[in-house]
Design an enzyme around this catalytic site. Structure first.
Site, PDB file in Angstrom:
ATOM      1  N   HIS A 145     -32.207   4.295 -57.731  1.00 36.30           N
ATOM      2  CA  HIS A 145     -31.167   5.277 -57.844  1.00 36.30           C
ATOM      3  C   HIS A 145     -30.067   4.010 -57.533  1.00 36.30           C
ATOM      4  O   HIS A 145     -29.720   3.082 -56.970  1.00 36.30           O
ATOM      5  CB  HIS A 145     -31.279   5.539 -56.401  1.00 36.30           C
ATOM      6  N   GLU A 205     -35.006   6.673 -48.483  1.00 40.87           N
ATOM      7  CA  GLU A 205     -35.145   5.061 -49.440  1.00 40.87           C
ATOM      8  C   GLU A 205     -33.780   4.415 -48.543  1.00 40.87           C
ATOM      9  O   GLU A 205     -33.381   4.345 -48.081  1.00 40.87           O
ATOM     10  CB  GLU A 205     -35.185   5.446 -50.234  1.00 40.87           C
TER      11      GLU A 205
END
Lengths: 387, 289
Positions: free
Chosen positions: B247, B209
């Site tokens: 995150h 990511e």
């Protein structure tokens, strides 16, 4: 967490880093007092927003008399300032920082950040102050100096000296400059910063070294041990829907598209946004309800999607692990009934108790398009948009 | 075969009596994980579902021979828990906790430099070698024993990929969540090396990511050192810069860490990058057969 320039400068001041004389106003009545406090004209008026490139957006003005100060204030205070970093909607200006205008002879860059690759704190400095560090890195990489700090010993005077000599500073500035570097490091560690940047750090014609601008970001994970920072959060600088979502521990970020999506897990949420883009549509938001979402969180999440007037289709993508699909389905159906949702909804469920979950949707009497897999879901989203 | 954990791994759970710890210890036991001990300071000599609880990690290790630890401890105490485990000689530390301050993790990584221990996470769903050992919070039943290794920075997105694979009959050797934080223990490169050497792994999936440069490092490692095929997916093509996407580590900052650069770098190294997340399973199948 982002904080304002004037708040960052207060922190610098508390660590004995020289800052210009400054005064913050929230109304034009305070102008004379502000001018007096910073030692009279000329004065620099700086709009306080959580974004950079304020100069390019007209957010920084030098004024020479009360009329000019009044004009600058009425042009900025209570308005939204658009800069290359704010997006077209801009950020609200509720505070103006009045500062003494210094006679600058040289602009430096000084910043401390976390080096993820080397798992350490790292110090960056350059003689090309005033421009963005990313631009310095591209345009004059040879003038950018970096020290990776060994966590076992922390930043030491020798690191600071080495940076000063690399920058080619006059020896007469060594002690002042080293002191600032060491203080900034102490501040960074004490206050759990993720970024502490002084850009520019200026050398004045008098030979003082002063932090002309300051940007400090705090590590959100460490806020629990800095209760005093709660008061530094300025929710006016955040999107109202994002503020609302944060009350329910929902990770929400407003975007520009029209497909409102609700997903469990940040990675899957990002992948879902990407998938929407892949079928030619555009995500209205990022919304991660987390692995352990309750039915209340699901309902609040749906409400936030509905508040967003841009949303034309709702897409719920859940991979049930610990969060069971039947629990989720009940939550969504209840919320959809209560909120009387008129928008088309596409739902994709997978994982624990998926069959029961799908049955709950099918038997609800509400019109959900239940998709089979992410590919099918994307297709259904595109269809719903085109109807 | 598998990497890091298998049927011989003896697991202790730090924070076994907390809500999360208790729930997931039972889930791990159900899956067949060999949980030998728990640690909760002050609850030593009690039992949890028949498993002995100790006050300290070192006591648990001495009594039970535990060689792995699952950490379910709140963020304010989690870094300390990792240090305690490493100091006590635990070889495999899996830290599930989300929300540990970055500075604390820098200290942990520094302490672990010359220690004989690996850290998985923090902020990870954990590690599973299907059919052998599960240390973490992932739903065990979606996995299937097999020959594909998975390395991921995400939780539910990993389940998505595992599910796609299992449904088309492709099993997994070991699946590791490396964690969504900026400072983590094992990275792609460390795990790619282990998978390359593992006889039971024929292909590897990287689920990356935005944020940081770990995927770029993986690309460079692959190009120089690997013969086994690697398939990658990078989440966050549509993520705006400067925003933390759930995150703590998922942020494009200072022009570093955007998805487009990662995808380009991985492809240039010869890694198959899947653009549509619903095609990951199919692509792995193409690569394998």
């Amino acid at each position: 967490m982002k904080i304002h320039e004037f708040q960052a400068k207060q922190l610098l001041g508390a660590y004995n880093i020289p800052i210009p004389k400054g005064y913050v106003i929230t109304s034009s009545e305070e102008i004379p007092k502000a001018v007096e406090n910073v030692g009279g004209f000329p004065v620099v008026v700086k709009a306080q927003i959580h974004a950079g490139a304020r100069g390019k957006g007209g957010g920084i003005k030098i004024v020479n008399n009360l009329d000019e100060a009044q004009n600058a204030t009425s042009g900025l205070l209570g308005k939204r300032l658009v800069t290359p970093q704010t997006g077209e909607e801009g950020k609200p200006v509720n505070h103006l920082l009045f500062e003494e205008a210094l006679q600058v002879s040289k602009e430096l860059y000084l910043g401390i950040t976390v080096d993820r690759v080397n798992a350490c704190v790292s110090l960056l400095a350059s003689v090309e102050g005033g421009m963005e560090i990313e631009r310095i890195a591209v345009e004059s990489p040879k003038k950018l100096f970096k020290e990776n700090i060994d966590p076992g010993i922390g930043l030491r005077p020798f690191h600071a000296n080495r940076i000063c000599f690399s920058l080619g500073l006059d020896v007469s500035l060594l002690r002042k400059m080293s002191g600032i570097i060491l203080s900034l490091y102490r501040l960074f560690i004490d206050k759990d910063c993720s970024l502490a940047e002084i850009n520019p750090l200026v050398i004045t014609e008098k030979g003082d070294v002063v932090a002309l601008d300051a940007k400090i970001n705090i590590d959100d994970n460490a806020l629990y041990r800095h209760s005093d920072f709660q008061s530094l959060r300025d929710m006016d600088q955040e999107n109202p829907l994002e503020v609302e979502a944060s009350k329910y521990n929902l990770n929400y970020i407003k975007l520009k598209g029209n497909v409102g999506c609700m997903v469990n897990g940040a990675g899957l949420a990002m992948a879902t946004m990407d998938l929407i883009k892949h079928v030619g549509a555009s995500p209205a938001n990022f919304l991660d309800v987390g692995g352990g979402a309750t039915s209340q969180m699901i309902a609040e999440g749906l409400k936030i999607l509905l508040f967003d007037v841009d949303v034309k289709v709702i897409f719920i993508n859940i991979f049930g692990g610990i969060l069971r699909c039947d629990t989720l389905a009940k939550g969504v159906v209840e919320a959809a009934r209560q909120l009387d949702i008129k928008l088309p909804m596409v739902i994709r469920l997978e994982g624990t108790n998926v069959e029961t979950g799908r049955r709950i949707f099918a038997e609800s009497g509400l019109s959900f398009a239940v998709a089979n897999g992410m590919g099918d879901a994307a297709k259904k989203v595109a269809e719903a948009l085109n109807e | 075969m598998s990497i890091i954990v298998d049927q011989n791994t003896k697991v202790l759970v730090q924070g076994i009596t907390g809500n999360e710890g208790a729930f997931h210890t039972r889930q791990m036991l159900d899956y067949g994980t060999n949980v030998v001990a728990g640690v909760t300071p002050g609850k030593g000599s009690q039992k949890f579902d028949g498993i002995p609880i100790f006050n300290t990690v070192v006591a648990a290790v001495n009594e039970t021979g535990a060689n792995a630890s699952a950490i379910f401890v709140p963020p304010a105490f989690a870094a300390d828990a990792v240090l305690e485990a490493v100091e006590a000689g635990i070889e495999i530390v899996v830290c599930l906790t989300e929300g540990i301050p970055t500075i604390d993790m820098i200290t942990v990584r520094h302490y672990m430099k010359d220690k004989n221990a690996v850290l998985i996470g923090p902020n990870t769903p954990g590690i599973i070698s299907p059919g052998k050992c599960k240390i973490g919070v992932m739903a065990g039943y979606i996995h299937k024993e097999g020959n594909v290794g998975i390395i991921s920075r995400s939780g539910t997105l990993t389940y998505e990929v595992v599910d796609q694979l299992t449904k088309i009959g492709i099993g997994q050797s070991t699946c590791i969540g490396i964690g969504g934080d900026p400072i983590i223990g094992l990275k792609y490169v460390d795990l790619l090396e282990m998978f390359e050497k593992d006889n039971g792994t024929d292909a590897v999936v990287i689920i990356g990511e935005i944020g940081g440069q770990a995927e770029e490092q993986a690309a460079a490692y692959f190009k120089e050192n690997m013969k086994k095929p690697v398939v990658a997916f990078i989440a966050g093509v549509t993520a705006p810069p400067g925003r933390r996407m759930g995150h703590a580590g998922a942020i494009v900052s200072g022009g570093v860490g955007d998805a487009a650069t990662k995808i380009k770098t991985l492809e240039a190294a010869g890694i198959r990058v899947v653009k549509n997340p619903s095609d990951i399973g199919k692509t792995v199948s193409d690569v394998l057969f």
